[in-house]
Structures are given as structure tokens and as C-alpha cells.
Scaffold this motif. Structure first.
Motif, mmCIF file in Angstrom:
data_model
loop_
_atom_site.group_PDB
_atom_site.id
_atom_site.type_symbol
_atom_site.label_atom_id
_atom_site.label_comp_id
_atom_site.label_asym_id
_atom_site.label_seq_id
_atom_site.Cartn_x
_atom_site.Cartn_y
_atom_site.Cartn_z
ATOM 1 N N LEU A 226 -49.650 8.687 13.605
ATOM 2 C CA LEU A 226 -50.839 9.517 13.406
ATOM 3 C C LEU A 226 -51.738 9.543 14.628
ATOM 4 O O LEU A 226 -51.838 8.550 15.356
ATOM 5 C CB LEU A 226 -51.638 9.002 12.204
ATOM 6 C CG LEU A 226 -50.919 9.013 10.852
ATOM 7 C CD1 LEU A 226 -51.856 8.492 9.767
ATOM 8 C CD2 LEU A 226 -50.414 10.408 10.505
ATOM 9 N N GLN A 227 -52.404 10.678 14.829
ATOM 10 C CA GLN A 227 -53.340 10.793 15.941
ATOM 11 C C GLN A 227 -54.490 9.796 15.802
ATOM 12 O O GLN A 227 -54.938 9.489 14.705
ATOM 13 C CB GLN A 227 -53.887 12.214 16.011
ATOM 14 C CG GLN A 227 -52.891 13.228 16.553
ATOM 15 C CD GLN A 227 -53.547 14.575 16.806
ATOM 16 O OE1 GLN A 227 -54.217 15.115 15.926
ATOM 17 N NE2 GLN A 227 -53.339 15.126 17.991
ATOM 18 N N ASN A 231 -60.512 13.530 15.895
ATOM 19 C CA ASN A 231 -61.147 13.040 14.675
ATOM 20 C C ASN A 231 -61.904 14.138 13.933
ATOM 21 O O ASN A 231 -62.791 13.851 13.145
ATOM 22 C CB ASN A 231 -62.106 11.891 15.021
ATOM 23 C CG ASN A 231 -62.359 10.969 13.849
ATOM 24 O OD1 ASN A 231 -61.531 10.850 12.947
ATOM 25 N ND2 ASN A 231 -63.511 10.317 13.849
ATOM 26 N N ARG A 237 -54.972 11.116 9.878
ATOM 27 C CA ARG A 237 -55.349 10.651 11.208
ATOM 28 C C ARG A 237 -55.908 9.239 11.074
ATOM 29 O O ARG A 237 -56.268 8.808 9.967
ATOM 30 C CB ARG A 237 -56.385 11.579 11.839
ATOM 31 C CG ARG A 237 -57.716 11.617 11.101
ATOM 32 C CD ARG A 237 -58.625 12.724 11.605
ATOM 33 N NE ARG A 237 -59.980 12.605 11.082
ATOM 34 C CZ ARG A 237 -60.370 13.018 9.878
ATOM 35 N NH1 ARG A 237 -59.491 13.596 9.069
ATOM 36 N NH2 ARG A 237 -61.621 12.866 9.491
ATOM 37 N N THR A 264 -48.736 9.691 20.279
ATOM 38 C CA THR A 264 -48.736 10.021 18.852
ATOM 39 C C THR A 264 -47.938 11.296 18.584
ATOM 40 O O THR A 264 -47.570 12.024 19.509
ATOM 41 C CB THR A 264 -50.182 10.217 18.343
ATOM 42 O OG1 THR A 264 -50.817 11.263 19.076
ATOM 43 C CG2 THR A 264 -50.992 8.925 18.498
ATOM 44 N N ARG A 267 -48.236 16.280 14.273
ATOM 45 C CA ARG A 267 -49.050 17.476 14.066
ATOM 46 C C ARG A 267 -48.311 18.803 14.232
ATOM 47 O O ARG A 267 -48.881 19.868 14.008
ATOM 48 C CB ARG A 267 -50.256 17.444 15.006
ATOM 49 C CG ARG A 267 -51.190 16.251 14.823
ATOM 50 C CD ARG A 267 -51.729 16.136 13.403
ATOM 51 N NE ARG A 267 -52.164 17.394 12.838
ATOM 52 C CZ ARG A 267 -53.276 18.039 13.203
ATOM 53 N NH1 ARG A 267 -54.074 17.544 14.130
ATOM 54 N NH2 ARG A 267 -53.592 19.186 12.630
ATOM 55 N N THR A 288 -50.135 13.561 22.523
ATOM 56 C CA THR A 288 -49.529 13.952 21.253
ATOM 57 C C THR A 288 -48.396 14.926 21.526
ATOM 58 O O THR A 288 -48.614 15.992 22.103
ATOM 59 C CB THR A 288 -50.557 14.617 20.325
ATOM 60 O OG1 THR A 288 -51.617 13.700 20.040
ATOM 61 C CG2 THR A 288 -49.912 15.048 19.012
#
Length: 371
Positions: A226-227, A231, A237, A264, A267, A288
Motif C-alpha cells: 500500500l502507498q 494520503n 493506504r 509501493t 493503485r 509507486t
């Protein structure tokens, strides 16, 4: 009858071709970064990615190999198991292992990784998943973890890997954010915050602190499904567990770990994020890379991320990182690539050469408001 001067010219041309051939081979051998990475050879190029479905076409493995990586890192959703039946999960792992293009990569370079929810077994699942121990055994089988490895005895699939000689070391720390993750059930909205919840469990937190505190590596890559930095989106997340997110950043500051970079997935797009955290003397970047086989629809409205560097890449992608050890300061290239090995984004980041920091006793974590 052939003229003697003609024979002489042919001979000289043949010798010249042989000489050029040998020289070219020698140059390729010296400059080709796909030298097996080990304790004597520095890690120069690594590749990473996530979100890979065995039910879809996998067009990127050959493109990944064009970059001559020395290491591949899975960042979760390595298959889409989505099942409580371990026979189904095993069959999908086997199917992935048998994919001809993935086999070429697997046979050429080391493969390490961690899972996320779909290869864990159930969408968005955490510690409540009743088949997590059985799933962990299949995960280690997929990565050919030795049967007597201590990792098979721990609760969770976290791992540490160090590459390169002293002075040119990269340490990869892969975190399991599923096995001990607290539940978000009952939280509103669906992916709301669990302010007291955790993702790693105390044993994994202690392990991570030891690995960071006692490391002599010049770079530390922390990978998880997860990132962490982004946020503001409404999906899974680390920010759903704000205390755990703050604890991770504070741990980086507390241990004075050199040059931490976050990796990460999850997504179905790629992006690079950056944050400055109190007590950490350098900006922390997060790479990511997600969408090996499927991605967001082209033209989809891009989501907000105030920490993003450059653009969000909503297309099939994989990540490449290149370490320039010969430069002062060090430079790391973050490359987002896709079909036909096309370069979609390149970010070059300088990193200071670490200096030895004396060990401190009773160091307290840096306190910071949520960022």
C-alpha cells in the motif's frame, strides 16, 4: 587465378573484423549492467512492479528485460487469487511461474517480493483472514524460499536482502502489511481511518528497527503493497492507519537510516511522491509502480496528491531504478516505463554519501503532526 594482393587484402579484412568483434564483445561485457548481483558486485539496475493478473496478457516482461535489471521486486497483487481455496491459489501461482516471458526473467535474475491483498487471498483482507498461514507457505514456494528458511517460521512474509560490497550496498526491506493488519470494518467511509490500528504487528516493527539501526548500507529500500506518502485518496493506504504511518517515518528518523526510498504498488498507475519529515536530513521519495497487466482507464480524472513529483501515469507500467555509484553525490534514476520500453517519466535524485553516525542510547522518536 586469384591475385596475391587480393588474398592479402582479404586476410587483412578478416583479421580486422575478428579484432572488431572481440573488442565489441569486451565492451559489451564490461558495460552490460546485467552482472549477477552479489556481495562483491554493486546493484546498478533493478526493476519493480505490481498488479499482475494471470488471466490477462502480460506484455511487459520482455520490455523489462531490455533494461538489463539485476533484480526484480514484486510489490503485491503478484497474482489475483481472490480465494479461500488454497488449491486455486497454488494453481494461479503455478500458472504465473510457467508464463514463458516471466520464466526468462526468473531464470536470469533474482526475484524477491511481498504480497498485497489479492495474492494474500481476499480483497482488502487483514489479520482476520483465516487461511493466511497456508497462503504464506504458497507465497514462499512461489519465490523458491528454501524449505528450512527461518522466514517460513515467522508470522508474515517480510524479508531483508542486502546487495553489493561495503560502501556500495543497497538493503531492501519488504514489509508485510496484511498478516497483522487491523480491521477497518465498521469504519465510515469504507476506507476510513483506524486511528489506533496497526499494519505490521510488534514483532515486525522490532525486526524493522533492528534492520535499519544496525545497517551499514548506503541505501535502504522499504517495499510494501500500500502507498505510504499519498494520503488524500479514498482507497487503501497507510494513511488509513495514521499512527502506524507516523511511526514508520519516525522510525526512519530515529534509526538515522541512510537514504531511505519507499517502493509501493496497488493503485493501477505509477507515480513518484516526495515528503520531508522532521529528523530525516533528506527528502523521502516513494516510487509507486502498479499495473503490469491492467490500469486505470485512459483519460480518467487524475486524483489529488500534493506530494506528487511530475505526473500520474495511468497506463501499463513497470519501474526501473538505476544507481550511479560513481557520482558525488550519488544519483538515483527513477524511471516509469511501459509498452515498447517507452520512458514515460524520469526523475533524477541526488543523495549524499552517508557518513558514520555514532550510536545513541535512549533515542526518542521524532514527534510530528500527521503530514
Amino acid at each position: 587465378m586469384t591475385h596475391p594482393y587480393l588474398n592479402l587484402c582479404r586476410g587483412l579484412c578478416l583479421m580486422l573484423l575478428l579484432l572488431l568483434s572481440c573488442t565489441t564483445s569486451s565492451i559489451e561485457q564490461k558495460t552490460n549492467p546485467q552482472t549477477p548481483v552479489n556481495a562483491q558486485t554493486p546493484l546498478v539496475t533493478l526493476a519493480l512492479g505490481s498488479c499482475n493478473s494471470t488471466a490477462r496478457k502480460q506484455p511487459l516482461w520482455q520490455e523489462i528485460l531490455k533494461n538489463n535489471p539485476q533484480l526484480w521486486i514484486w510489490l503485491g497483487d503478484n497474482i489475483y487469487g481472490d480465494t479461500d481455496d488454497m488449491r486455486v491459489l497454488k494453481a494461479k501461482y503455478d500458472q504465473q511461474r510457467q508464463h514463458p516471458d516471466y520464466q526468462k526473467l526468473y531464470q536470469q535474475i533474482p526475484v524477491i517480493g511481498v504480497w498485497d491483498d489479492h495474492d494474500y487471498g481476499r480483497n482488502n483482507a487483514g489479520k482476520e483472514y483465516e487461511f493466511k498461514a497456508q497462503s504464506a507457505r504458497l507465497f514462499w514456494d512461489f519465490l523458491d524460499e528454501p524449505t528450512k528458511s527461518p522466514r517460513r517460521k515467522q508470522k508474515g512474509v517480510y524479508s531483508a536482502h542486502t546487495y553489493g560490497p561495503p560502501g556500495q550496498q543497497v538493503k531492501v526491506l519488504l514489509l508485510d502489511g496484511r498478516y497483522h493488519r487491523d480491521s477497518l470494518v465498521g469504519q465510515e467511509p469504507k476506507y476510513g481511518e483506524n486511528n489506533k490500528g496497526d499494519l505490521l504487528g510488534e514483532a515486525q516493527w522490532r525486526w524493522l528497527e533492528r534492520e535499519l539501526r544496525h545497517s551499514k548500507a548506503q541505501f535502504h529500500l522499504i517495499g510494501t503493497g500500500l502507498q505510504i506518502i499519498p494520503n488524500e485518496h479514498g482507497y487503501e493506504r497507510w494513511g488509513n492507519f495514521p499512527r502506524a504511518r507516523t511511526r514508520l517515518f519516525n522510525l526512519i528518523a530515529k534509526t538515522k537510516a541512510a537514504n531511505v526510498i519507499l517502493l509501493t504498488g496497488d493503485r493501477h498507475f505509477a507515480e513518484i511522491s516526495k515528503i520531508q519529515w522532521p529528523g530525516v536530513p533528506y527528502p523521502i521519495f516513494e516510487f509507486t509502480s502498479s499495473g503490469l497487466t491492467h490500469n486505470w482507464m485512459s483519460g480518467f480524472v487524475h486524483e489529488r496528491n500534493r506530494h506528487r513529483v511530475g505526473q500520474m501515469q495511468d497506463r501499463l507500467n513497470f519501474g526501473i531504478m538505476r544507481f550511479h555509484w560513481d557520482q558525488t553525490p550519488y544519483v538515483v534514476d527513477f524511471e516509469i516505463r511501459g509498452k515498447n520500453n517507452r520512458l514515460h517519466q524520469l526523475v533524477k535524485v541526488p543523495y549524499a554519501r552517508p557518513t558514520k553516525v555514532p550510536k545513541t542510547r535512549g533515542a526518542q522518536p521524532t514527534r510530528s503532526k500527521s503530514q
